[in-house]
Design a protein around this motif. Structure first.
Motif, PDB file in Angstrom:
ATOM      1  N   GLU A 197      -3.697  12.000  18.381  1.00 31.28           N
ATOM      2  CA  GLU A 197      -4.493  11.450  17.282  1.00 31.28           C
ATOM      3  C   GLU A 197      -3.578  10.958  16.166  1.00 31.28           C
ATOM      4  OE1 GLU A 197      -7.629  10.947  17.344  1.00 31.28           O
ATOM      5  OE2 GLU A 197      -8.315  12.240  18.998  1.00 31.28           O
ATOM      6  N   THR A 198      -4.010   9.897  15.560  1.00 27.50           N
ATOM      7  CA  THR A 198      -3.282   9.344  14.420  1.00 27.50           C
ATOM      8  C   THR A 198      -4.192   9.375  13.209  1.00 27.50           C
ATOM      9  OG1 THR A 198      -1.930   7.901  15.778  1.00 27.50           O
ATOM     10  CG2 THR A 198      -2.219   7.234  13.487  1.00 27.50           C
ATOM     11  N   GLY A 216       0.861  -1.177   0.000  1.00 26.34           N
ATOM     12  CA  GLY A 216       0.000   0.000   0.000  1.00 26.34           C
ATOM     13  C   GLY A 216       0.895   1.224   0.000  1.00 26.34           C
ATOM     14  N   LEU A 217       0.396   2.311  -0.500  1.00 26.17           N
ATOM     15  CA  LEU A 217       1.252   3.502  -0.558  1.00 26.17           C
ATOM     16  C   LEU A 217       0.564   4.713   0.092  1.00 26.17           C
ATOM     17  CD1 LEU A 217       2.902   2.931  -4.030  1.00 26.17           C
ATOM     18  CD2 LEU A 217       4.037   2.894  -1.810  1.00 26.17           C
ATOM     19  N   TYR A 218      -0.085   4.435   1.207  1.00 27.64           N
ATOM     20  CA  TYR A 218      -0.648   5.477   2.069  1.00 27.64           C
ATOM     21  C   TYR A 218       0.490   6.054   2.907  1.00 27.64           C
ATOM     22  CZ  TYR A 218       0.527   1.982   5.270  1.00 27.64           C
ATOM     23  OH  TYR A 218       1.297   1.114   5.964  1.00 27.64           O
ATOM     24  N   ASP A 219       0.175   6.954   3.794  1.00 24.56           N
ATOM     25  CA  ASP A 219       1.127   7.277   4.850  1.00 24.56           C
ATOM     26  C   ASP A 219       0.388   7.627   6.129  1.00 24.56           C
ATOM     27  OD1 ASP A 219       3.660   8.064   6.250  1.00 24.56           O
ATOM     28  OD2 ASP A 219       4.397   7.612   4.226  1.00 24.56           O
ATOM     29  N   ALA A 220       1.151   7.893   7.175  1.00 21.88           N
ATOM     30  CA  ALA A 220       0.541   8.013   8.497  1.00 21.88           C
ATOM     31  C   ALA A 220       1.281   9.022   9.352  1.00 21.88           C
ATOM     32  CB  ALA A 220       0.543   6.654   9.199  1.00 21.88           C
ATOM     33  N   ALA A 221       0.542   9.620  10.282  1.00 20.33           N
ATOM     34  CA  ALA A 221       1.160  10.548  11.237  1.00 20.33           C
ATOM     35  C   ALA A 221       0.394  10.516  12.537  1.00 20.33           C
ATOM     36  CB  ALA A 221       1.166  11.964  10.667  1.00 20.33           C
ATOM     37  N   THR A 222       1.123  10.662  13.609  1.00 20.24           N
ATOM     38  CA  THR A 222       0.514  10.779  14.929  1.00 20.24           C
ATOM     39  C   THR A 222       0.867  12.146  15.502  1.00 20.24           C
ATOM     40  OG1 THR A 222       0.673   8.416  15.361  1.00 20.24           O
ATOM     41  CG2 THR A 222       0.499   9.864  17.294  1.00 20.24           C
ATOM     42  N   VAL A 223      -0.145  12.860  15.926  1.00 24.25           N
ATOM     43  CA  VAL A 223       0.094  14.155  16.570  1.00 24.25           C
ATOM     44  C   VAL A 223      -0.165  13.974  18.058  1.00 24.25           C
ATOM     45  CG1 VAL A 223      -0.638  16.566  16.751  1.00 24.25           C
ATOM     46  CG2 VAL A 223      -0.521  15.453  14.506  1.00 24.25           C
ATOM     47  N   ARG A 224       0.869  14.104  18.828  1.00 22.70           N
ATOM     48  CA  ARG A 224       0.756  13.945  20.278  1.00 22.70           C
ATOM     49  C   ARG A 224       0.923  15.306  20.936  1.00 22.70           C
ATOM     50  NH1 ARG A 224       4.943   9.997  22.323  1.00 22.70           N
ATOM     51  NH2 ARG A 224       3.453   8.516  21.466  1.00 22.70           N
TER      52      ARG A 224
END
Lengths: 792, 262, 161
Positions: free
Chosen positions: A630-631, A486-494
């Motif tokens: 949140e991610t 898959g070629l999504y991406d992700a981030a978590t903001v803490r």
């Protein structure tokens, strides 16, 4: 006035402080207690059968701790191809196993067949030399030339692949007959045979890896020069060594450039992990530059015949290409996607050409693997198109500016479906061409040419109008096209209790400046100081499962995931604020770092909300979880389509053939701009690499498969004196329609658009000097130009 | 690199003594030797560094002759020869890059006699005398082919004596990767005639282009070499240029050197 | 093993080395000064550039024992005494003269040597001086601009900023 804060501000880079003071930490800078050193034995011949490797003497040498050969890894997995391509006849591509260490046969000069681990580097080096002397390899004839490889079925890179062909791909196969019809009746056909020269990526930091194993927990750690730590973890753990992913941490610390070459998993990474487990000690390896030349995945290496059918006025009717693409000795992770879906799908360019057919035969040879290198497939497509268009203009005596203009897809045609399967969402190709003509001062060219002529130099002007598909990529599309990931991406903001923020991102910065630019975006969205936002990347134990940085995707995919996570933070903040302010959630607005109740002066700052989330004394615990983290995962629904127009002016010295680039002008449309300074830097770098490809970089294997250009003594890297100051304009902006930031990506543009502009300029200069040369293959070296002049 | 002992004598005499050890090797600035050692292409038992020998350093004038210590850095020659022999200073100031010029020495370059190095052309075109710890060697006798010189094992170049010409210039066309000379031509005009030395081009190393010398001795102008072909030498053909290309460049660069010499 | 002594960034240091120990190895492995990088093995990339007695050299092409007693400056010694960026470092940040940072220490050291001997270089002189320093990220534009800016020259007319 440029902005001085947040999105669009030319913020200086925070990461520069450590790099400028010598405090960056690259893999080779790490020193780990108990560390040992790996040195690899690499094949000196391009093709050979391993008869025997006698480890006895080596194992007894001072300091030697372990010796590994291909035999030790024959039962573990191979390093997989990430993309399954099907041939025109429906058959799946041929996928030979790519082992950790060569087993049975060596298949290119530099192919690692053994490794020695010792207490010191020198001991390991001495031992590897001994092991090489105790190894018998029967040399086989080398397969270097692609056409010969396909023609001669008796000599095989992989014994089980009779014609050395990985696949024979047609795009789009249904267009084939239609295109043939167009060519039969076209008023004019221009044909050009060209080579897209093989390049060695040459990130200045050589690859390096450190493997560690912690017997107490059974955990592994790999510190490595990677553009995508999670992808590397997936490949080395799940596919090769069979380690559960959750028992392996992959860390890519400061990484000194990648340009594609550090996307891929390499056998050295698996070796140091396996060796660390066996020895119970850290095992480190750093490539010498010579090893980089021999074993990093190279780029490009296409031999193409392109045909353009048009009417006498230069209106395009069809393009047709036949390409031999070199994959080298093994399939590197994305080597099959690069000449196909990153290349064939771009073969309509920014033009409303009704019919296109692309045929690519991908060939195994006894050379280093070839994979994506900055631009990856799109520079090859652009070069073919822009060169054949230029040639056609000369044949029909048409103005190359006007020909491109009349063939452009116009602004009223978006979204535009090309005959090669893409849907361009937006663009304005006329605008970037106009802008290039303006800032490149095309009007003044004739005066500059006359001035050059006074000094005995031939001056030429070259144009290239380009488009790319990047922001890689929509998983639903690439899945249909054969991608195995898959070629999504992700981030978590803490958000921390005191209101400062840690943002864990799947993208990896190896020069792009994410630590600064991503912080600008988060700060802008939350109305808080940039300094209170920290970007964390490159460590699988800290970040969400993202896919890393390549294909100009960091901002357009991961950046969007990050903003979506920020949106979730704001949404939750509103709930908390509503509770604290005793108002309805619908009445809460968030602006400039404040949650306020509409129509009142009641408000809570972002910091107060954050504190309340972690000290939830006055908090709606029955309906809302405490904490503020949140991610978001984001998978785009289309590629992004940056485009632009590039102009190059060169001077050719007709006595020596030397080409000097006098000026280079870029007018790009990258959609919205987050940090103009960083965008300019990305374009500069891409153009520098493009000029390198066009004029000096040559990866030459001789007929025995020896890499003649295996060091900086023979591989010409562009230096400061080879390039001019560039003019970069990005004021034409048609924001991407399908991501909320409206960004398109700018990392590869320069490398995609520039080579044809340079070569077109050289050909133009020669023609203006009365030298009728229709094409010179890259690199357009002094010797080649001189020889072309002699033969004209 | 293989292991070796390292000594750094202070005098020529001590260096000569140290070089008598079996498989001893002299180390000038090391800008060629160290990369060679890294590739394990040489295995000296002891490296005798010449960098600590003050008597081998410096640029001075002895009448019409410029005398340069064998251990003198390219950067020093670029600075200190400028007033006396500008073409030589310009050559030195254009070797490699600034870091190379701060370590590399004239003696090291001449002892190595890389076929693409700059200094051999200056020494040959100037009719220089190579002075060693034991003798004086005329440049015409010194250069004996690619990486081959008249030096005996253990012999050290202590100084180079270069007669100062009336006019001279060096023009280098760089190999695009290494930036060594693909072809370099040094033209020097003396009262007794013109000497033209060509580097980078021949499999036999630096050589004198005698046809051009004759033409230029008769008529020192760029036009005098027009149409002349440097065909005698065994020219290098490689990825960066065919023999024909190098032959052509020799003519072009010679004319340019003459023009630059004024 | 022989012992080598030198002053590095103003501090007297010494250590045991082999004959074959390069200055860069002494700095990185012996002194923990990992700001000096190794990017090639043929003495061309310049990432390892340091100053020895004020002159720029490639520390991968100098033996540690050959600079016994010398004054060596590395990238770690280029900041102001108060720890803020030095003039050249600051110009590199101001003008985005670096991306991945790997060649940067060598570039800064080369630029410092240039400006010490030529305080107001021309663009051509800057480019010529950087002949032995390879950068793969920046296309050199902003490096050259940063060096010119560090020399106190007005770079506002240079394209694209």
């Amino acid at each position: 006035m440029p902005k001085d804060f947040g999105i669009g501000a030319p913020q200086k880079r925070r990461e520069d402080i450590r790099f400028l003071t010598g405090r960056g930490v690259y893999t080779d800078d790490l020193k780990i207690a108990g560390q040992t050193y790996a040195v690899f034995c690499r094949s000196q011949v391009a093709h050979g059968r391993i008869v025997s490797i006698d480890t006895t003497a080596t194992a007894a040498m001072p300091g030697v701790l372990a010796v590994f050969t291909g035999e030790d890894f024959k039962d573990v997995g191979g390093n997989p191809a990430g993309w399954l391509i099907k041939s025109r006849n429906g058959e799946p591509m041929r996928e030979p196993k790519r082992p950790v260490l060569a087993h049975g046969k060596v298949r290119h000069v530099g192919d690692a067949y053994a490794a020695v681990i010792a207490e010191t580097y020198q001991q390991a080096k001495d031992a590897a030399e001994q092991l090489a002397a105790d190894t018998v390899i029967d040399e086989l004839p080398a397969i270097v030339d692609m056409a010969a490889a396909v023609a001669d079925a008796s000599n095989r890179v992989h014994d089980e692949i009779p014609d050395n062909l990985c696949f024979d791909w047609g795009w789009i196969e249904d267009n084939r007959a239609k295109v043939e019809e167009v060519f039969k009746t076209a008023p004019h056909v221009t044909t050009l045979e060209l080579v897209n020269n093989r390049l060695v990526p040459n990130a200045m930091e050589p690859r390096a890896s450190i493997g560690e194993y912690f017997p107490g927990t059974g955990d592994y750690k790999l510190t490595t020069t990677s553009q995508n730590p999670h992808l590397t973890r997936l490949l080395v753990a799940a596919f090769v060594l069979g380690i559960p992913e959750n028992k392996l941490t992959v860390v890519a610390p400061d990484v000194g450039g990648g340009f594609g070459s550090k996307i891929y998993h390499y056998g050295e990474e698996a070796l140091v992990l396996a060796a660390a487990k066996k020895l119970g000690r850290p095992v480190r390896w750093t490539a010498e530059r010579t090893e980089s030349f021999l074993s990093d995945a190279h780029g490009r290496d296409h031999v193409t015949k392109i045909e353009l059918a048009c009417d006498k006025q230069g209106n395009f009717l069809a393009f047709r290409t036949e390409t031999l693409a070199n994959v080298g000795a093994y399939l590197s992770n994305f080597s099959t996607a690069t000449p196909t879906f990153l290349h064939g799908t771009l073969m309509a360019g920014p033009y409303k050409v009704p019919a296109v057919y692309v045929n690519v035969k991908t060939v195994f040879t006894n050379t280093a693997p070839v994979d994506a290198y900055r631009g990856a497939g799109r520079p090859e497509a652009t070069f073919s198109l822009e060169r054949v268009i230029d040639k056609m203009c000369r044949e029909l005596n048409l103005d190359p500016f006007e020909v491109r203009r009349k063939n452009f897809i116009t602004t009223d045609m978006f979204p535009y479906t090309t005959p090669v399967g893409l849907v361009y969402d937006t663009g304005n190709y006329q605008a970037t061409l106009d802008k290039a003509i303006e800032v490149g001062d095309v009007k003044g060219f004739e005066a500059r040419r006359a001035e050059s002529a006074k000094r005995g130099k031939l001056r030429g002007l070259g144009l290239s109008t380009w488009i790319e598909a990047c922001g890689i990529a929509p998983s639903h599309l690439v899945g249909v096209l054969g991608s195995r990931v898959g070629l999504y991406d992700a981030a978590t903001v803490r958000v921390n209790a005191t209101g400062n923020i840690s943002v864990m991102v799947g993208a990896h910065s190896h020069g792009q400046g994410h630590e600064t630019v991503f912080a600008q975006i988060v700060a802008d969205k939350l109305g808080i100081p940039e300094a209170s936002v920290e970007i964390v990347h490159g460590d699988t134990s800290k970040i969400p499962f993202g896919m890393g940085s390549y294909g100009s995707r960091s901002l357009a995919v991961c950046g969007v995931a990050m903003t979506k996570a920020v949106d979730k933070i704001v949404a939750k903040g509103k709930k908390i604020a509503a509770h604290m302010l005793e108002a309805s959630e619908a009445d809460i607005s968030f602006e400039n770092g404040k949650f306020s109740v509409a129509g009142t002066d009641k408000a809570k700052t972002f910091g107060e909300i954050a504190f309340s989330a972690y000290v939830p004394h006055n908090y709606p615990l029955e309906t809302l979880e405490p904490g503020l983290e949140e991610t978001a995962f984001y998978d785009p629904n289309n590629f992004t389509y940056p485009a632009g127009a590039y102009l190059c002016e060169v001077e050719v010295d007709p006595d020596t053939g030397k080409v000097q680039v006098c000026s280079f002008t870029c007018a790009d449309d990258f959609g919205n701009i987050m940090n103009p300074m960083v965008v300019e830097g990305q374009v500069h770098g891409g153009v520098g690499q493009g000029i390198g490809q066009a004029l000096c970089e040559n990866t030459h294997y001789d007929e025995n498969g020896q890499l003649v250009t295996g060091s900086y003594m023979d591989y010409a890297m562009p230096r400061a004196s080879d390039v001019p100051f560039y003019t970069v304009d990005y004021s034409c902006q048609t924001p991407c329609t399908h991501n909320p930031l409206g960004v398109k990506g700018c990392g590869e543009a320069g490398a995609i658009g520039s080579p044809p502009a340079v070569v077109n300029a050289v050909i133009d200069a020669l023609h203006r000097g009365g030298i009728k040369v229709s094409h010179i293959d890259m690199p357009v070296s002094p010797a080649r130009v001189w020889s072309a002049i002699q033969n004209a | 690199m293989y292991a070796f002992d390292f000594v750094r004598p202070k005098t020529v005499a001590d260096a000569v003594k140290a070089l008598q050890a079996e498989d001893a090797q002299a180390l000038g600035g090391g800008q060629t030797l160290i990369p060679t050692l890294k590739q394990r292409l040489a295995q000296p038992s002891v490296l005798v560094s010449l960098t600590g020998i003050d008597e081998m350093k410096g640029v001075c004038r002895d009448g019409d002759v410029l005398v340069i210590g064998g251990g003198t850095l390219h950067a020093t020659v670029a600075r200190e020869a400028r007033a006396h022999y500008p073409a030589l200073a310009a050559l030195a100031g254009n070797i490699g890059d600034p870091a190379v010029r701060n370590r590399g020495t004239i003696g090291g370059s001449l002892a190595n006699n890389d076929p693409s190095a700059c200094y051999p052309s200056a020494a040959l075109a100037s009719g220089a005398t190579i002075v060693t710890n034991s003798r004086k060697i005329a440049a015409d006798d010194y250069f004996q082919g690619m990486f081959t010189t008249a030096l005996e094992p253990g012999e050290i170049i202590t100084s180079v004596r270069l007669p100062i010409p009336q006019k001279a210039a060096y023009v280098k066309f760089e190999q695009p990767a290494s930036r060594f000379a693909l072809v370099g031509v040094f033209v020097a005009k003396y009262a007794g005639g013109v000497r033209v030395a060509v580097t980078g081009a021949s499999n036999n190393g630096v050589f004198r282009w005698t046809e051009a010398e004759a033409a230029l001795s008769a008529n020192f102008s760029a036009g005098a070499v027009k149409g002349l072909k440097a065909t005698a030498a065994d020219l290098i053909a490689d990825l960066h240029g065919t023999a024909a290309y190098r032959a052509h460049l020799i003519g072009v660069l010679t004319a340019r050197a003459v023009a630059a010499a004024g | 093993m022989p012992k080598v002594t030198m002053r590095v960034n103003g501090r007297a240091v010494s250590g045991e080395v082999e004959g074959r120990t390069l200055l860069v190895q002494f700095l990185r492995e012996g002194q923990g000064l990992t700001g000096t990088h190794v990017g090639c093995d043929t003495s061309q990339c310049g990432a390892c550039t340091v100053h020895v007695n004020g002159a720029q050299v490639k520390s991968c092409t100098v033996f540690a024992l050959d600079v016994d007693g010398a004054e060596v400056t590395t990238i770690e010694g280029m900041a102001n005494p108060d720890g803020t960026l030095g003039r050249i470092q600051q110009a590199f940040q101001d003008h985005h003269g670096l991306q991945c940072g790997f060649c940067t220490p060598g570039m800064v050291m080369a630029a410092a040597a240039l400006l010490a001997e030529n305080p107001k270089p021309t663009e051509a002189e800057v480019r010529h001086h950087l002949e032995g320093n390879i950068c793969r990220c920046t296309g050199y534009h902003n490096i050259v601009k940063a060096v010119l800016a560090a020399s106190g020259q007005d770079v506002s007319a240079i394209a694209a900023e």
